[in-house]
Design an enzyme around this catalytic site. Sequence first.
Site, mmCIF file in Angstrom:
data_model
loop_
_atom_site.group_PDB
_atom_site.id
_atom_site.type_symbol
_atom_site.label_atom_id
_atom_site.label_comp_id
_atom_site.label_asym_id
_atom_site.label_seq_id
_atom_site.Cartn_x
_atom_site.Cartn_y
_atom_site.Cartn_z
ATOM 1 N N GLU A 186 -45.905 7.810 4.524
ATOM 2 C CA GLU A 186 -45.072 8.346 3.455
ATOM 3 C C GLU A 186 -43.893 9.045 4.132
ATOM 4 O O GLU A 186 -44.061 10.113 4.733
ATOM 5 C CB GLU A 186 -45.858 9.343 2.593
ATOM 6 N N ASP A 217 -50.171 10.630 4.595
ATOM 7 C CA ASP A 217 -49.486 11.562 3.705
ATOM 8 C C ASP A 217 -48.492 12.420 4.493
ATOM 9 O O ASP A 217 -48.777 12.859 5.612
ATOM 10 C CB ASP A 217 -50.530 12.452 3.031
#
Length: 527
Positions: free
Chosen positions: A265, A204
């Site tokens: 990401e 993330d």
Amino acid sequence: MCLTTRSGRDEWWRDAVVYQVYLRSFADGNGDGVGDFAGLRARLPYLASLGVDAVWVTPHYVSGGADGGYDVIDYTAVDPSYGTVEDVRALVADAHDLGLRVLLDIVPNHTSDQHEWFRRALEDPSSPEAARYHFMPPSENPPNNWQSMFGGPAWSRTPDGRWYLHLFTPQQPDLNWDNPEVADDFDRTLRFWFDLGVDGFRVDVAYGLFKDPAYRDNPGIYSPTLFGHGPEQVMTTNQARVHQIWRRWRAICDSYAEEKMLVGEVSLADLDQVGLYARPDEMHHAFQFRLLKSDWDAAAFASTITEALDAFAAVGAPAPWVLGNHDKARQVTRYGSERRARAAALLMLALPGSAYLYAGEELGLPEAPVPDTARRDPIFLRSNGARLGRDGCRIPMPWDSAAPAAGFSVADPWLPQPDGWAGYAVDRQEGDPASTLTMYQQAILLRDLYKAPGSGLASVTLEGEVIRVDLIARDGDPDPITVWINMGSETVTVPAHRLLLASSPDVGGPVAGKLTLAPDTAVWTRV
């Protein structure tokens, strides 16, 4: 257990099809209305029948619940609503038996404000834990102009008047990665799950972590309408020091006998910058989101595909493709019809590299309406309803059209399913040659049978509102595949001698070396 891939290479991730599961919404195994590991384990045969190579599970950790599990309290524990660590171990074993890999989600940019480190930091400003976050001394105004991605200032005050940084919700304080204790702790977290048998991680906010050490103002404000972060966020994203961490994590992956992988990401506007995260000694994949954020437009699709292929080729990495995820409205709604979403999926599944699918897109799920009183997303709450947030793409999966909650649970789901949701159920689509589910199964099967889609080389041509992608296998397969997608409003004729697959059941076969292609349609052909 050693798993084989369709290519026979150890680098299974290069052309893998990865299926993203939003754990709370996939399948409920204990009947409390919330998806869990027991439910996911029971549905693994479905994923195997779909033909995917791996399953990526959104955060399962003990969490404060402020942002769908992305505010983590304990990185080596499982939230009791999802199960236990032993349930994860069992999931991995079952998945490996079916030939599936398992990726977990890891959240290194921030913790929960309930994490033991942050609690200690609040108690004692001079503690070692306080140095693991970004605290600034008391003052009348925030330290700078940095803004939260969810709206409002990125700084909040502690009871004693200090300011702390949170690029997301106030319940998600950002970690200070200039502190070596932070990196050391995440090394232990990676090894904990790798030792359990997990095959990799989706990382993330991989473009984040480090911030400007002088805390200077950003020259601009992040806009959710952009393709990704750029110069306007230069002080809070894409700091050069972040690449040191991915080299460190890659070394941990490479220390295991069985291949482990990382997918980041990387929400940056510059695709060349995105590619740098996938250099040979860094991450295996780096998500680029320009295709996901593009409107239904042939020129935008064609330029994005070409630029992404070039950017990743420059560093010797495969391109990962994604049209939907847990943060973006469903493509059926974004593009304006299921017909368009099917055509876009057929294009994506042919492109060289890996394909990431979001649970439910293979069923043609639209963005679901959610009553304001039922919304959970902090984006909706922090914007006072000005931004609807992401709840509409997180509605629990429909499995059985005749069962309560469409087979998701025997209890009311944690987010309400709208009227007609059961009409998209798996049992309605399995075995139906015209269904969206069958189209996905066929496309993934063809990726296995032919060498050109997924693992080949591509040449992209824009012909008006039609995109042509010529695919050839890397080993010189003399019989290439051509993909056509008509994104315009007029029917066109394209050359084809054999139709392999069409996004719409109304496509007829070629006649005299020509194929008629209606608007909003894609085909895989032999020329």
